[in-house]
Design a protein around this motif. Structure first.
Motif, PDB file in Angstrom:
ATOM      1  N   MET A  65      40.571  -5.834  28.905  1.00  0.00           N
ATOM      2  CA  MET A  65      41.342  -6.027  27.671  1.00  0.00           C
ATOM      3  C   MET A  65      41.473  -7.487  27.270  1.00  0.00           C
ATOM      4  SD  MET A  65      45.288  -5.710  28.959  1.00  0.00           S
ATOM      5  CE  MET A  65      45.878  -6.329  27.434  1.00  0.00           C
ATOM      6  N   GLY A  66      41.233  -8.395  28.242  1.00  0.00           N
ATOM      7  CA  GLY A  66      41.387  -9.795  27.913  1.00  0.00           C
ATOM      8  C   GLY A  66      41.284 -10.691  29.125  1.00  0.00           C
ATOM      9  N   VAL A  67      41.567 -11.964  28.892  1.00  0.00           N
ATOM     10  CA  VAL A  67      41.432 -12.968  29.945  1.00  0.00           C
ATOM     11  C   VAL A  67      42.595 -13.962  29.861  1.00  0.00           C
ATOM     12  CG1 VAL A  67      39.967 -14.532  28.594  1.00  0.00           C
ATOM     13  CG2 VAL A  67      39.804 -14.545  31.071  1.00  0.00           C
ATOM     14  N   GLN A  68      43.000 -14.393  31.009  1.00  0.00           N
ATOM     15  CA  GLN A  68      43.913 -15.533  31.106  1.00  0.00           C
ATOM     16  C   GLN A  68      43.114 -16.638  31.782  1.00  0.00           C
ATOM     17  OE1 GLN A  68      48.210 -15.492  32.243  1.00  0.00           O
ATOM     18  NE2 GLN A  68      47.372 -16.404  34.097  1.00  0.00           N
ATOM     19  N   PRO A  69      42.793 -17.705  31.067  1.00  0.00           N
ATOM     20  CA  PRO A  69      41.853 -18.684  31.582  1.00  0.00           C
ATOM     21  C   PRO A  69      42.423 -19.683  32.575  1.00  0.00           C
ATOM     22  CG  PRO A  69      42.615 -19.372  29.460  1.00  0.00           C
ATOM     23  CD  PRO A  69      43.236 -18.025  29.718  1.00  0.00           C
ATOM     24  N   LEU A  70      43.752 -19.730  32.692  1.00  0.00           N
ATOM     25  CA  LEU A  70      44.357 -20.719  33.588  1.00  0.00           C
ATOM     26  C   LEU A  70      45.746 -20.239  33.970  1.00  0.00           C
ATOM     27  CD1 LEU A  70      43.798 -23.577  34.794  1.00  0.00           C
ATOM     28  CD2 LEU A  70      45.073 -24.492  32.854  1.00  0.00           C
ATOM     29  N   ASN A  71      45.932 -19.927  35.235  1.00  0.00           N
ATOM     30  CA  ASN A  71      47.213 -19.412  35.697  1.00  0.00           C
ATOM     31  C   ASN A  71      48.202 -20.546  35.954  1.00  0.00           C
ATOM     32  OD1 ASN A  71      48.842 -17.111  36.802  1.00  0.00           O
ATOM     33  ND2 ASN A  71      48.807 -18.470  38.569  1.00  0.00           N
ATOM     34  N   GLU A  72      49.290 -20.532  35.247  1.00  0.00           N
ATOM     35  CA  GLU A  72      50.433 -21.403  35.493  1.00  0.00           C
ATOM     36  C   GLU A  72      50.122 -22.894  35.642  1.00  0.00           C
ATOM     37  OE1 GLU A  72      52.218 -19.631  38.964  1.00  0.00           O
ATOM     38  OE2 GLU A  72      53.098 -18.024  37.790  1.00  0.00           O
ATOM     39  N   PRO A  73      49.563 -23.533  34.616  1.00  0.00           N
ATOM     40  CA  PRO A  73      49.441 -24.995  34.716  1.00  0.00           C
ATOM     41  C   PRO A  73      50.841 -25.609  34.783  1.00  0.00           C
ATOM     42  CG  PRO A  73      49.009 -24.274  32.480  1.00  0.00           C
ATOM     43  CD  PRO A  73      49.141 -23.039  33.317  1.00  0.00           C
ATOM     44  N   TRP A  74      50.951 -26.676  35.545  1.00  0.00           N
ATOM     45  CA  TRP A  74      52.303 -27.207  35.770  1.00  0.00           C
ATOM     46  C   TRP A  74      52.779 -28.133  34.663  1.00  0.00           C
ATOM     47  CZ3 TRP A  74      52.747 -31.125  40.370  1.00  0.00           C
ATOM     48  CH2 TRP A  74      51.873 -32.180  40.182  1.00  0.00           C
ATOM     49  N   LEU A  75      54.056 -28.509  34.743  1.00  0.00           N
ATOM     50  CA  LEU A  75      54.717 -29.246  33.680  1.00  0.00           C
ATOM     51  C   LEU A  75      54.161 -30.639  33.449  1.00  0.00           C
ATOM     52  CD1 LEU A  75      58.108 -30.671  34.827  1.00  0.00           C
ATOM     53  CD2 LEU A  75      56.607 -29.532  36.424  1.00  0.00           C
ATOM     54  N   PHE A  76      53.447 -31.223  34.404  1.00  0.00           N
ATOM     55  CA  PHE A  76      52.919 -32.579  34.221  1.00  0.00           C
ATOM     56  C   PHE A  76      51.539 -32.583  33.580  1.00  0.00           C
ATOM     57  CE2 PHE A  76      55.695 -32.828  38.038  1.00  0.00           C
ATOM     58  CZ  PHE A  76      56.713 -33.581  37.457  1.00  0.00           C
ATOM     59  N   THR A  77      50.988 -31.432  33.285  1.00  0.00           N
ATOM     60  CA  THR A  77      49.668 -31.335  32.669  1.00  0.00           C
ATOM     61  C   THR A  77      49.701 -31.985  31.287  1.00  0.00           C
ATOM     62  OG1 THR A  77      49.297 -29.238  33.807  1.00  0.00           O
ATOM     63  CG2 THR A  77      47.845 -29.753  31.958  1.00  0.00           C
ATOM     64  N   PRO A  78      48.804 -32.940  31.027  1.00  0.00           N
ATOM     65  CA  PRO A  78      48.771 -33.573  29.705  1.00  0.00           C
ATOM     66  C   PRO A  78      48.444 -32.537  28.619  1.00  0.00           C
ATOM     67  CG  PRO A  78      47.388 -34.765  31.268  1.00  0.00           C
ATOM     68  CD  PRO A  78      47.809 -33.493  31.929  1.00  0.00           C
ATOM     69  N   LEU A  79      49.268 -32.473  27.594  1.00  0.00           N
ATOM     70  CA  LEU A  79      49.126 -31.425  26.591  1.00  0.00           C
ATOM     71  C   LEU A  79      47.859 -31.538  25.753  1.00  0.00           C
ATOM     72  CD1 LEU A  79      52.769 -30.820  25.348  1.00  0.00           C
ATOM     73  CD2 LEU A  79      51.373 -29.442  26.884  1.00  0.00           C
ATOM     74  N   GLY A  80      47.424 -32.736  25.429  1.00  0.00           N
ATOM     75  CA  GLY A  80      46.218 -32.891  24.612  1.00  0.00           C
ATOM     76  C   GLY A  80      45.000 -32.235  25.256  1.00  0.00           C
ATOM     77  N   PRO A  81      44.645 -32.619  26.478  1.00  0.00           N
ATOM     78  CA  PRO A  81      43.502 -31.983  27.139  1.00  0.00           C
ATOM     79  C   PRO A  81      43.719 -30.482  27.399  1.00  0.00           C
ATOM     80  CG  PRO A  81      43.996 -34.074  28.183  1.00  0.00           C
ATOM     81  CD  PRO A  81      45.115 -33.786  27.217  1.00  0.00           C
ATOM     82  N   LEU A  82      44.953 -30.092  27.700  1.00  0.00           N
ATOM     83  CA  LEU A  82      45.229 -28.674  27.938  1.00  0.00           C
ATOM     84  C   LEU A  82      45.028 -27.874  26.660  1.00  0.00           C
ATOM     85  CD1 LEU A  82      46.136 -26.492  29.937  1.00  0.00           C
ATOM     86  CD2 LEU A  82      48.498 -26.979  29.237  1.00  0.00           C
ATOM     87  N   LYS A  83      45.500 -28.382  25.534  1.00  0.00           N
ATOM     88  CA  LYS A  83      45.295 -27.692  24.255  1.00  0.00           C
ATOM     89  C   LYS A  83      43.808 -27.597  23.917  1.00  0.00           C
ATOM     90  CE  LYS A  83      49.665 -28.864  21.995  1.00  0.00           C
ATOM     91  NZ  LYS A  83      50.267 -29.640  20.888  1.00  0.00           N
TER      92      LYS A  83
END
Length: 167
Positions: free
Chosen positions: A125-143
């Motif tokens: 039905m779908g995919v989750q590409p990354l389980n629980e990235p943490w709060l310090f993950t830079p948002l620009g690259p994560l987006k």
């Protein structure tokens, strides 16, 4: 990783893709839907042992006065954990000194492999590409990762759902 083994995980998932195919066939037979979750990425997305990282451990001495059977040595990883999938994490500043685009792109390759392999499997039905990235993950690259992955899925498996969440 089942699709792209690395480091200490080479050969430890031998046969896993065949087992997943078997389980997906059973799910299809019985009308169950499956969300494929990339639970661990190289370098770890959150520094926890369930993301493939267990090297940042500090041994400590505990004296559990209310539970004598628990006295002795134990460990802590919360205060020393590192998540280096997205780059080089500096624990002192709780920030990244560089971004590892090669690892991000390698993870997008895995998203692509999953979509190519299972796009026409009715149980998925779908995919989750990354389980629980943490709060310090830079948002620009994560987006960027999420957006590029979303486009990969929508081009290859347009009916799939795309899941994201944090830790």
């Amino acid at each position: 990783w089942m699709w792209r083994p690395y480091g200490p995980y080479v050969n430890c998932t031998a046969g896993a893709l065949e087992e997943l195919d078997r389980v997906l066939a059973l799910c299809g037979k019985y009308g169950l839907k499956v969300l494929l979750d990339i639970h661990a990425v190289e370098g770890s997305q959150n520094g926890l042992d369930n993301s493939g990282r267990s090297t940042e451990v500090r041994w400590t001495a505990n004296t559990f006065s209310d539970a004598p059977e628990m006295q002795g040595r134990t460990f802590s990883h919360w205060s020393s954990r590192k998540a280096e999938w997205i780059g080089d994490f500096e624990i002192e500043s709780l920030s990244y000194s560089s971004i590892n685009w090669a690892r991000i792109d390698a993870t997008l390759d895995v998203v692509r492999m999953i979509a190519d392999q299972y796009a026409h499997n009715g149980a998925v039905m779908g995919v989750q590409p990354l389980n629980e990235p943490w709060l310090f993950t830079p948002l620009g690259p994560l987006k960027r990762f999420y957006w590029e992955g979303y486009k990969i899925i929508k081009r290859r498996a347009p009916g799939w759902k795309w899941f994201m969440h944090d830790s």
